[in-house]
Every structure is written in structure tokens, then in C-alpha cells.
Design a protein around this motif. Sequence first.
Motif, PDB file in Angstrom:
ATOM      1  N   MET A   1      -8.406  53.511  23.552  1.00 28.07           N
ATOM      2  CA  MET A   1      -9.333  55.022  22.716  1.00 28.07           C
ATOM      3  C   MET A   1     -10.932  54.871  22.828  1.00 28.07           C
ATOM      4  O   MET A   1     -11.599  53.754  22.803  1.00 28.07           O
ATOM      5  CB  MET A   1      -9.013  55.140  20.976  1.00 28.07           C
ATOM      6  CG  MET A   1      -9.710  56.170  20.595  1.00 28.07           C
ATOM      7  SD  MET A   1      -9.740  56.476  18.717  1.00 28.07           S
ATOM      8  CE  MET A   1     -10.340  54.667  18.631  1.00 28.07           C
ATOM      9  N   ASN A 438      -1.089  46.534  14.842  1.00 32.69           N
ATOM     10  CA  ASN A 438      -1.245  47.751  15.587  1.00 32.69           C
ATOM     11  C   ASN A 438      -1.693  48.510  14.754  1.00 32.69           C
ATOM     12  O   ASN A 438      -2.207  49.922  14.752  1.00 32.69           O
ATOM     13  CB  ASN A 438      -0.519  47.963  16.847  1.00 32.69           C
ATOM     14  CG  ASN A 438      -0.308  47.110  18.061  1.00 32.69           C
ATOM     15  OD1 ASN A 438      -1.063  47.085  18.662  1.00 32.69           O
ATOM     16  ND2 ASN A 438       1.019  47.322  18.602  1.00 32.69           N
ATOM     17  N   ARG A 439      -2.138  48.318  13.327  1.00 28.87           N
ATOM     18  CA  ARG A 439      -2.628  48.766  12.415  1.00 28.87           C
ATOM     19  C   ARG A 439      -4.092  48.763  11.779  1.00 28.87           C
ATOM     20  O   ARG A 439      -4.029  47.648  11.456  1.00 28.87           O
ATOM     21  CB  ARG A 439      -1.445  48.874  11.566  1.00 28.87           C
ATOM     22  CG  ARG A 439      -0.253  49.042  11.509  1.00 28.87           C
ATOM     23  CD  ARG A 439      -0.135  50.204  12.973  1.00 28.87           C
ATOM     24  NE  ARG A 439      -0.127  51.039  11.933  1.00 28.87           N
ATOM     25  CZ  ARG A 439      -0.167  52.747  11.990  1.00 28.87           C
ATOM     26  NH1 ARG A 439       0.465  52.971  13.305  1.00 28.87           N
ATOM     27  NH2 ARG A 439      -0.501  54.087  11.089  1.00 28.87           N
ATOM     28  N   TYR A 456      -3.526  54.102  11.157  1.00 26.50           N
ATOM     29  CA  TYR A 456      -4.186  53.937  11.730  1.00 26.50           C
ATOM     30  C   TYR A 456      -4.007  52.601  12.948  1.00 26.50           C
ATOM     31  O   TYR A 456      -4.053  51.763  12.612  1.00 26.50           O
ATOM     32  CB  TYR A 456      -5.237  54.394  11.868  1.00 26.50           C
ATOM     33  CG  TYR A 456      -6.074  55.170  10.428  1.00 26.50           C
ATOM     34  CD1 TYR A 456      -5.669  56.224  10.289  1.00 26.50           C
ATOM     35  CD2 TYR A 456      -6.725  54.908   9.326  1.00 26.50           C
ATOM     36  CE1 TYR A 456      -5.982  57.537   9.612  1.00 26.50           C
ATOM     37  CE2 TYR A 456      -6.776  55.113   8.148  1.00 26.50           C
ATOM     38  CZ  TYR A 456      -5.801  57.007   8.302  1.00 26.50           C
ATOM     39  OH  TYR A 456      -6.829  57.711   7.227  1.00 26.50           O
ATOM     40  N   GLU A 457      -3.691  53.330  14.555  1.00 31.05           N
ATOM     41  CA  GLU A 457      -3.425  53.031  15.641  1.00 31.05           C
ATOM     42  C   GLU A 457      -5.299  52.257  16.044  1.00 31.05           C
ATOM     43  O   GLU A 457      -5.073  50.945  16.335  1.00 31.05           O
ATOM     44  CB  GLU A 457      -2.989  53.269  16.704  1.00 31.05           C
ATOM     45  CG  GLU A 457      -1.512  53.752  16.329  1.00 31.05           C
ATOM     46  CD  GLU A 457      -0.592  54.612  17.071  1.00 31.05           C
ATOM     47  OE1 GLU A 457      -1.437  54.987  18.063  1.00 31.05           O
ATOM     48  OE2 GLU A 457       0.216  55.820  16.424  1.00 31.05           O
ATOM     49  N   GLU A 458      -5.914  53.150  15.551  1.00 29.92           N
ATOM     50  CA  GLU A 458      -7.620  52.955  16.297  1.00 29.92           C
ATOM     51  C   GLU A 458      -8.128  53.550  15.502  1.00 29.92           C
ATOM     52  O   GLU A 458      -7.917  54.319  14.815  1.00 29.92           O
ATOM     53  CB  GLU A 458      -7.617  53.300  17.692  1.00 29.92           C
ATOM     54  CG  GLU A 458      -6.531  52.281  18.641  1.00 29.92           C
ATOM     55  CD  GLU A 458      -7.178  52.532  20.092  1.00 29.92           C
ATOM     56  OE1 GLU A 458      -7.787  53.314  19.876  1.00 29.92           O
ATOM     57  OE2 GLU A 458      -6.299  51.881  20.748  1.00 29.92           O
ATOM     58  N   LYS A 472      -6.918  56.922  15.221  1.00 29.35           N
ATOM     59  CA  LYS A 472      -5.486  57.193  16.308  1.00 29.35           C
ATOM     60  C   LYS A 472      -4.637  57.370  15.572  1.00 29.35           C
ATOM     61  O   LYS A 472      -4.821  56.320  15.022  1.00 29.35           O
ATOM     62  CB  LYS A 472      -6.020  56.870  17.953  1.00 29.35           C
ATOM     63  CG  LYS A 472      -4.195  56.761  18.379  1.00 29.35           C
ATOM     64  CD  LYS A 472      -4.163  56.166  19.574  1.00 29.35           C
ATOM     65  CE  LYS A 472      -5.301  56.400  21.218  1.00 29.35           C
ATOM     66  NZ  LYS A 472      -5.036  56.141  22.143  1.00 29.35           N
ATOM     67  N   ASN A 473      -3.288  58.133  15.569  1.00 29.67           N
ATOM     68  CA  ASN A 473      -2.080  57.936  14.343  1.00 29.67           C
ATOM     69  C   ASN A 473      -0.967  58.790  15.754  1.00 29.67           C
ATOM     70  O   ASN A 473      -0.949  59.497  16.029  1.00 29.67           O
ATOM     71  CB  ASN A 473      -2.181  58.655  13.390  1.00 29.67           C
ATOM     72  CG  ASN A 473      -0.924  57.982  12.333  1.00 29.67           C
ATOM     73  OD1 ASN A 473      -0.407  56.895  12.630  1.00 29.67           O
ATOM     74  ND2 ASN A 473      -1.267  58.398  11.328  1.00 29.67           N
ATOM     75  N   SER A 474      -0.198  57.613  15.491  1.00 27.38           N
ATOM     76  CA  SER A 474       1.118  57.828  16.433  1.00 27.38           C
ATOM     77  C   SER A 474       0.375  58.797  17.906  1.00 27.38           C
ATOM     78  O   SER A 474       0.849  59.664  18.799  1.00 27.38           O
ATOM     79  CB  SER A 474       2.129  59.307  15.948  1.00 27.38           C
ATOM     80  OG  SER A 474       2.285  59.160  14.697  1.00 27.38           O
ATOM     81  N   GLY A 475      -0.271  57.753  18.792  1.00 22.93           N
ATOM     82  CA  GLY A 475      -1.087  58.019  20.283  1.00 22.93           C
ATOM     83  C   GLY A 475      -2.298  59.388  20.172  1.00 22.93           C
ATOM     84  O   GLY A 475      -2.532  59.293  20.974  1.00 22.93           O
ATOM     85  N   LYS A 476      -2.204  59.941  18.853  1.00 24.44           N
ATOM     86  CA  LYS A 476      -3.355  61.080  19.613  1.00 24.44           C
ATOM     87  C   LYS A 476      -4.521  60.671  18.184  1.00 24.44           C
ATOM     88  O   LYS A 476      -4.469  59.796  17.487  1.00 24.44           O
ATOM     89  CB  LYS A 476      -2.455  62.923  18.430  1.00 24.44           C
ATOM     90  CG  LYS A 476      -1.148  62.997  19.525  1.00 24.44           C
ATOM     91  CD  LYS A 476      -1.574  63.856  20.599  1.00 24.44           C
ATOM     92  CE  LYS A 476      -0.765  63.928  21.465  1.00 24.44           C
ATOM     93  NZ  LYS A 476      -0.959  64.166  22.657  1.00 24.44           N
ATOM     94  N   ASP A 493      -6.003  63.722  22.726  1.00 24.16           N
ATOM     95  CA  ASP A 493      -5.845  63.249  23.731  1.00 24.16           C
ATOM     96  C   ASP A 493      -6.506  62.067  23.993  1.00 24.16           C
ATOM     97  O   ASP A 493      -6.385  61.015  24.090  1.00 24.16           O
ATOM     98  CB  ASP A 493      -5.107  63.472  25.312  1.00 24.16           C
ATOM     99  CG  ASP A 493      -3.673  64.420  24.436  1.00 24.16           C
ATOM    100  OD1 ASP A 493      -3.035  64.367  23.875  1.00 24.16           O
ATOM    101  OD2 ASP A 493      -3.658  65.477  25.646  1.00 24.16           O
TER     102      ASP A 493
END
Length: 675
Positions: A1, A438-439, A456-458, A472-476, A493
Motif C-alpha cells: 500500500m 497478514n492482518r 485489515y490487511e494494512e 486495506k481490506n480484500s485488496g481494496k 486501488d
Amino acid sequence: MKSATSQRLPRRAIFLMLCFCMGLLPGARAAAQSPTPSEIHWPEANLTCTPNGKVFRCSSMTDGSTVFDDVESFSVQGSVAIIDIHGKWRIIDAKGHNVLPGEYDFISHFDKDGPALFLLESWEKNTETVEGVCDSSGQILIPVKYREVHYIPAAQRFIVTQNNKDFLFDANGHNLMETGFDSISKPFAGEKNSLWVVREGPEEGAIAPATGHLLIPLGKWLLQSRGPFIIAEQDDAQGVFDHDGKPILPMAEDQQISWWEEGHLLIVNTGSGETDDSYALNADLQEVIPHHRYAVMKPYGKRLAIYSNEKWGLLSPQLAVIVAPQYSAINELHQSDNSLFLIDVPKQEGAHQYGVIDSNGKIILSPAWENINLKLLPANTPAADGDKRADVPAYYIVSKGQRFGLLSATGDTLLPTEFDSIESLDEDDPRLVATRNNRAELVDGRTGKQILPPDYEELSLLDGYSDLFLAKNSGKLGVITASRETLIPFAYDAFVDGDSLEHTLLLSQHGQTHRFTLIRSNDHWATRSTTQDVLGLPCDTNPVVNITRAKTTECYLPKPFSHEQQVLDGSHNGLLREATWPSLLLSQTQAFIFLGEFATAELPLLPNTLPLCRDTKGFSILLTSKSSQDDPTLCQSSSLHRLTFIRTTPTTLHCNECSEHNIPDTWIRYDMQAH
């Protein structure tokens, strides 16, 4: 990100510094102005001064009659007071008589031990401030004609600057030097017996503050005043002079010398490798730590690190052994009344086990970690005299086997060593982002308590805000609040740019940039978005112009960045530091431009407002921090660097020098009136 703070520094940092210096930010006003007291009593003068709007009215304590009115500033200094009436400052006695007439633009008290002395300032038109000194009787000790005056109370000496030369004056205002020096360095601790280092061109020497005489001749060496000694360094050699300028340790390449202030000792390390040796001398040059007792010694505040038999330990200022030599390394981690030290106990060849001890040798963290990162945060209690609060240990981020954990300042486990990463949000922010599998979750570093769950991923703090996060969640990407409210949905994105001053955020979705305006009302956040004119109008986004309300008449854009998509692409490709219009705006006498906006520009740090010089072919902007309002002759100067813009068509300019500095050389006029 992409970080929400990665492109904010150049423009925002320069602009905020400018605003602070101009007093345009609330913090700048608070720093520049002391709180107005409700009432000032001056018993010696039988006066009480009370605020009357923005001024003071001073009345007799006996009958209440007005003695002074319209006093804009009032400061009592014993038997006299400094007052400001209609912008002119004076000193009065307890009877209200002028000790010093009201002909000065500013008067301040040196506020140091010793006799009452006052700094006088006059602001002459089109020239810099001139300064002088008077005493409490109004006698002028140093005429008000010098560029700067500094008082050193421990030595009762003044360092006075005139025509780029420093001179030494005694307490009675007598100049002790026929010729000055390029600089006279003020002593660190102000010891009366220490010599003061002077510089003339590339050479340094040292003077006696009592007489101003040069006792250590000028030479191409570096001199440092340390305690009663002068430590000299030339190339790879070091030596020591005493306070009479006599050499006591000759210059030698195999010695490293330092002054241990807390122990009042001169520490000398000699040799290298197997021939290492050290010793210590007191102020009387007596050898109090003899040769060969320790191989190496290093001062660390109130402790002296000692190295013997390939192990390190600590001594007190009284030379008592606090920690016997037992660690393979000791380095200071944090200096305070009870300093912290990083220790190393090797586990095997090439591997380290780090821990932390305090200045008494108490183990805070056992030596079991591959890495230790101490986080310091401002103390909860305010510092004395309104100074910045001292930083104190808050927590440790530790790692072992590529896993991270969190320990308290006392060594207690707050988070187990199970995380892929643990990172601080911001310099003075106690919150952490802890990532595992990754969370990412948000944690209070002081307690280890969870603030935001690992959903969240990031996760990163949105620059300029304390309660908004880019996540970022589910790549968004989206934006959430500290209370877990989703402010901008997870549909984007990439992060493009953000500006907390304008409360705007740019995010891209499928190649299209969306501009969000962040709106706060009654502690709740809302947004307004658009895909049109996401950067705003080119001539409306310069914050200096907006905040100063400058009247601009012309606006130009560099040809490679004259359309919105070009600017967005330039930011994405690293050609521009931010996704913002790199516009050039002109008033009658000033040019407004962020030259640092161009990522490849080769220029020194410059103000964002530059002098403008017009002629029949176009105009030029001067690359200087000077102002044409203060010096109308600037445009005639041939020594100042400039960028010259020649008009090639009614709407196009060519910049002669721009390509030399990696700045676009073709600029197009943007019609302000048509928009």
C-alpha cells in the motif's frame, strides 16, 4: 500500500514552516505571545496595571488615579519596568520617570544572574535590526549600532557582531579587541576559566575571555572547549591545551580524547587493537585512572563505560564499579537521571543476544533478543518554564527469530513475540500497528490494549489526522475512523495524494482519480467526492497565496504538467513530489511557486515567495530569501541567481536557466479570468 504520508513532506513541511514563522498558525501565535496576565502589581511604584482590551492601564494603588494608559506591554524588573506605548519601548523607574526614553522598537531583560542588563533594539528602515545594551540606570553600555549582542553571564562578557565580525566586550561595554573574528563560540557550560574558540576563515584559535587575548594561535585545526581544557584535532591527530593555552598533551595520531563532564575527567584512549590503553586526568592533571587499568573508556553521562579483558562494565563519577566488566558491548540507549544501556551477550559466533540495564546495573530486559527498539514519548508532566516535555521510555519493540513482540518500559510482556511486524504510527503517537498472518490491528503501545481489531490487511494513519486511517481490506483501500466507522468504502486501488490543510484526499479506482473532501462536524466525519477537477483549479491551490490573500494577476503552468492527468501521472511516476498543480503565480512584485515540487530539481531550499523583476521581454524571479519589499534594489543586483522567463508568444514563456536546474523550460499561461 502506498503510504498516505510518502509525498507530503516537501510542500507541506516548507509551507508549515513558513506559516509558523509568519505567525499564521495558531501554534505560532501561542509561541510568539505569552499569555496576558489578569493583573500586574508593582509595589515599588505603588502601581497596579490591568488589561484594558489589548493594552494596560496602570493606576495608583493609593487613590486609583491613572498614571499610565495605552501601555501595550508591561514587564517589571525590580526597581524599574519595561513598557511599550504605541510601539515605542522605554524603561521607567518606580516614580514613573523615564530611565530610558521611548525611542526603541524593543527592549528585553537578559534575565540572567548578575547585574540588571537590558537588550535594546532599533529597527531601521530597509536595514537589519541593530542592538545595544543599557543597565538599570539607563546608562548605555554598548551603543545601539551592532547587528547582534549576546551576554555570557558566567564570564560577564558580551559577544558583539558588527560587519560580519565578532568582538568581545567586557561588563562595562569596553571592546577588548582591536580586530574581531569571523566567529567567537560561546562556551558550553560557561566556565569562567575556559578558553573560547574563535574562527577566522579556515583557521581556529582560542582566546581568554578575561582579556580577549589570543592564547592558542590560529591554525588549521578544530578546537573544542571542554571543561577547563581545549581539545584540538588536526587530520587524524588529537592533543590538549590547558586554560592558559599551554599544550599539555602533544598532538598524536594514536590517541582519542574526550572530556567527561560528570566525572570532571579528561579521558585519553591510546593505541589500537592489542595495544589499546587508556587513562584519565583530573583538572589538576593528576592521573586518577592509571595506564593499563582499562583498555578503553567511554563517557556516557553519569556513567563511564570501561573495557577490560574483552568485557565492558560501568563506573560512577566517583569511580566506583557499578557494573563489573561482563558484557561484550555496552551502548547508551537513553540518557536521563537513570540512563538505560543496551548490552550484548553473544550466544554463538556471529549471533547476538541484546538486553537492557539501567545506570545502576539493574536488568530491565534480559539479554535474549535479536533486536530491541526503545520508544520514547513525552512525559505526562509538563516541563518547567513551559519547555518541551522530556521524553521518557514508553515501551520496547523486541524481535527474535523474525517475530516481534511488545514489552513495557519495565520489561513486562504486553504482546507476545508472535507478530510479523510492529510499527509506530507517528513520532509522538503511542499507538502501534501490529501485523500477524497478514492482518493488521491498532494497539496502545503503553498498555498493549487493542484499539482496532485485526480486520485489515494494512493500516496507516492518514497524514495530518489523529483519528483517520487509510486501510486495506480484500485488496481494496478505504478510510476508517478510530471508532471503526467506515468513512470511505473499501473500493479503491491506490492512494494518490492528500492534503490535511485543504482536507482533501485523492484515491484512484480503475485508473480514474477521485477527490474526497473530508468534513468534520460535531465530532463526526463525512465526505464529499468528485471525479471532476480533482486537483482544483490551477490558480486556486497555492496555500501561500490563499492564506496571505495576495493579489495575483498571472498564472502559468509548465507545459509537461499543464493538464490534470499529466500532473497525476507525474506524481505517480515520481516526476512531481505531489499530485498538485506546480503553478507559478505572479503579483506585481512577487512570484509564488514551489520549486521543490519538481522531484529532479537541483536547487537549494528556497522560500515559496520570491522577488519578481519585470522587464519588456518578460520577467525574472530571484532565487533568494531576501524580499524586494525590504530592499527595492534587489532587481538591479547582478550577483543574485535568477530564473529568466522570456515571452515567446502572448501565452507562452521560455525559461533560460530552468533546464540547468532540471525544471521544465516551457510555461503556458492559464487564463484566470476564463475560469
